[in-house]
Design an enzyme around this catalytic site. Structure first.
Site, PDB file in Angstrom:
ATOM      1  N   SER A 142      41.733  43.664  34.195  1.00  0.00           N
ATOM      2  CA  SER A 142      42.281  45.181  34.120  1.00  0.00           C
ATOM      3  C   SER A 142      43.281  45.331  32.923  1.00  0.00           C
ATOM      4  CB  SER A 142      42.718  45.557  35.322  1.00  0.00           C
ATOM      5  OG  SER A 142      43.525  47.001  35.209  1.00  0.00           O
ATOM      6  N   TYR A 157      48.592  43.721  42.572  1.00  0.00           N
ATOM      7  CA  TYR A 157      47.260  44.028  41.911  1.00  0.00           C
ATOM      8  C   TYR A 157      47.646  43.491  40.332  1.00  0.00           C
ATOM      9  CZ  TYR A 157      43.403  46.038  39.769  1.00  0.00           C
ATOM     10  OH  TYR A 157      41.974  46.521  38.973  1.00  0.00           O
TER      11      TYR A 157
HETATM   12  P1  NAD Z   1      34.107  48.445  43.497  1.00  0.00           P
HETATM   13  O1  NAD Z   1      34.705  48.548  44.754  1.00  0.00           O
HETATM   14  O2  NAD Z   1      32.812  49.531  43.111  1.00  0.00           O
HETATM   15  O3  NAD Z   1      33.151  46.935  43.249  1.00  0.00           O
HETATM   16  C1  NAD Z   1      33.835  45.582  43.762  1.00  0.00           C
HETATM   17  C2  NAD Z   1      33.039  45.098  44.588  1.00  0.00           C
HETATM   18  O4  NAD Z   1      33.682  43.533  45.111  1.00  0.00           O
HETATM   19  C3  NAD Z   1      32.363  45.793  45.822  1.00  0.00           C
HETATM   20  O5  NAD Z   1      30.997  45.430  45.679  1.00  0.00           O
HETATM   21  C4  NAD Z   1      32.923  44.783  47.058  1.00  0.00           C
HETATM   22  O6  NAD Z   1      32.237  44.875  47.982  1.00  0.00           O
HETATM   23  C5  NAD Z   1      33.276  43.514  46.252  1.00  0.00           C
HETATM   24  N1  NAD Z   1      34.480  42.837  47.035  1.00  0.00           N
HETATM   25  C6  NAD Z   1      35.602  43.188  47.460  1.00  0.00           C
HETATM   26  N2  NAD Z   1      35.927  42.156  48.201  1.00  0.00           N
HETATM   27  C7  NAD Z   1      35.284  41.007  48.221  1.00  0.00           C
HETATM   28  C8  NAD Z   1      35.208  39.874  48.732  1.00  0.00           C
HETATM   29  N3  NAD Z   1      36.423  39.419  49.389  1.00  0.00           N
HETATM   30  N4  NAD Z   1      34.228  39.029  48.709  1.00  0.00           N
HETATM   31  C9  NAD Z   1      33.038  39.458  48.086  1.00  0.00           C
HETATM   32  N5  NAD Z   1      32.949  40.618  47.448  1.00  0.00           N
HETATM   33  C10 NAD Z   1      33.981  41.415  47.432  1.00  0.00           C
HETATM   34  O7  NAD Z   1      35.007  48.339  42.203  1.00  0.00           O
HETATM   35  P2  NAD Z   1      35.116  48.021  40.740  1.00  0.00           P
HETATM   36  O8  NAD Z   1      35.903  49.188  40.018  1.00  0.00           O
HETATM   37  O9  NAD Z   1      33.461  47.841  40.288  1.00  0.00           O
HETATM   38  O10 NAD Z   1      35.486  46.670  40.686  1.00  0.00           O
HETATM   39  C11 NAD Z   1      35.140  45.475  39.983  1.00  0.00           C
HETATM   40  C12 NAD Z   1      36.220  44.718  39.090  1.00  0.00           C
HETATM   41  O11 NAD Z   1      36.747  45.789  38.138  1.00  0.00           O
HETATM   42  C13 NAD Z   1      37.619  44.568  40.216  1.00  0.00           C
HETATM   43  O12 NAD Z   1      38.079  43.242  39.973  1.00  0.00           O
HETATM   44  C14 NAD Z   1      38.577  45.477  39.562  1.00  0.00           C
HETATM   45  O13 NAD Z   1      39.812  44.906  39.700  1.00  0.00           O
HETATM   46  C15 NAD Z   1      38.206  45.792  38.157  1.00  0.00           C
HETATM   47  N6  NAD Z   1      38.850  46.991  37.467  1.00  0.00           N
HETATM   48  C16 NAD Z   1      38.096  48.186  38.018  1.00  0.00           C
HETATM   49  C17 NAD Z   1      38.729  49.388  37.304  1.00  0.00           C
HETATM   50  C18 NAD Z   1      38.430  50.561  37.589  1.00  0.00           C
HETATM   51  O14 NAD Z   1      38.716  51.730  37.257  1.00  0.00           O
HETATM   52  N7  NAD Z   1      37.262  50.780  38.521  1.00  0.00           N
HETATM   53  C19 NAD Z   1      39.590  49.261  36.267  1.00  0.00           C
HETATM   54  C20 NAD Z   1      40.110  47.745  35.938  1.00  0.00           C
HETATM   55  C21 NAD Z   1      39.617  46.845  36.383  1.00  0.00           C
END
Ligand code: NAD
Length: 260
Positions: A142, A157
């Protein structure tokens, strides 16, 4: 970006960036293991991939559970016989709160999913890639914890996201001799389901009242990015085109992190 005959594992493949990455890798010919803890969502991603002529395998597992991760890696190798690309993406925002009210179990939960989960994803898959002569790992980190520190109360986080980049650099040296590349993508605000896994308490007690420059995300006039914006960078890092790239965090934030 031809990934025919390649096999990928994507964690958190049921939604957001993981789902978009799995679909993108499959569209280039990779067989994809879809790992996550919500079976229905994973099946939806699998249906999308197979309806476009791709191959996918649903692997229900919690990334923080050692036994489930070992079992998932075994099922993947039993089905597809090799592993070339690992996208360590599963993560949660968890609880964002002042440090004095952030509870130990809340801290532990964020560390368990984001950091232990990343460790277990690599711990269970690197031996397979070593045995097959190489591969590419992409960790989804991130801008938080790396380029920005302005999300109120996001201490746990941010700590996990900084640690993921540290792992990327440390392991680039360790794994280079095995022809395994490892890089990180650092997204800014992306429109996904992550708000469902976010709990923010008392932001007024942790936010720093600064006056930001005009605007928000320069490239998109404030609009968040889409999961595909991140997936396309993950595809590049997974592909032969990134063959001399390792140990690098790539910001995918439309310039957001430079501004605030
Ligand atoms: P999201 O919630 O849509 O996807 C996250 C996925 O991880 C979900 O499908 C969830 O079921 C799965 N997950 C959560 N805990 C789990 C566990 N214990 N075991 C197995 N699966 C698990 O969110 P996203 O935004 O697509 O997030 C994906 C990555 O991107 C994360 O690591 C997040 O920190 C990172 N990220 C997201 C953003 C944003 O703005 N969306 C920004 C920076 C970083």
């Amino acid at each position: 970006m031809d990934l025919q005959s390649r096999v990928a594992l994507v964690t958190g493949a049921g939604s957001g960036i993981g789902r978009a990455s799995a679909i993108t890798l499959a569209a280039q010919g990779a067989k994809v293991g879809l790992l996550g803890h919500t079976r229905k969502d994973l099946e939806d991603t699998a249906t999308e991939i197979t309806s476009q002529g791709g191959q996918a395998l649903v692997l229900e597992a919690d990334v923080s559970d050692e036994a489930q991760m070992r079992s998932a890696a075994k099922r993947l190798i039993d089905a597809f016989d090799r592993l070339d690309i690992v996208v360590a993406n599963a993560g949660i925002n968890g609880v964002w709160a002042p440090i004095d009210t952030l509870q130990p179990d809340e801290w532990d939960q964020t560390i368990a999913v984001n950091l232990r989960g990343t460790y277990l994803t690599l711990h269970t898959t690197v031996p397979i890639m070593k045995a097959h002569g190489g591969g590419s790992i992409i960790i989804v980190s991130s801008i938080n914890g790396n380029r920005t520190f302005s999300s109120p109360g996001a201490t746990a986080y941010s700590a996990t996201k900084a640690a993921q980049v540290a792992m990327t650099k440390q392991l680039a040296l360790e794994l280079g001799r095995h022809k395994i590349r490892i890089n990180a993508v650092c997204p800014g605000k992306i429109d996904t389901e992550i708000d469902d896994n976010t709990s923010i308490r008392n932001p007024g007690r942790t936010a720093v009242p600064v006056e930001w420059p005009e605007g928000d995300i320069p490239l998109t006039e404030g609009k968040p990015g889409a999961s595909m914006d991140v997936a396309d960078v993950i595809l590049f890092l997974a592909s032969h085109r990134a063959r001399h790239v390792t140990g690098v965090p790539i910001y995918v934030d439309g310039g957001q992190g430079l501004l605030r």
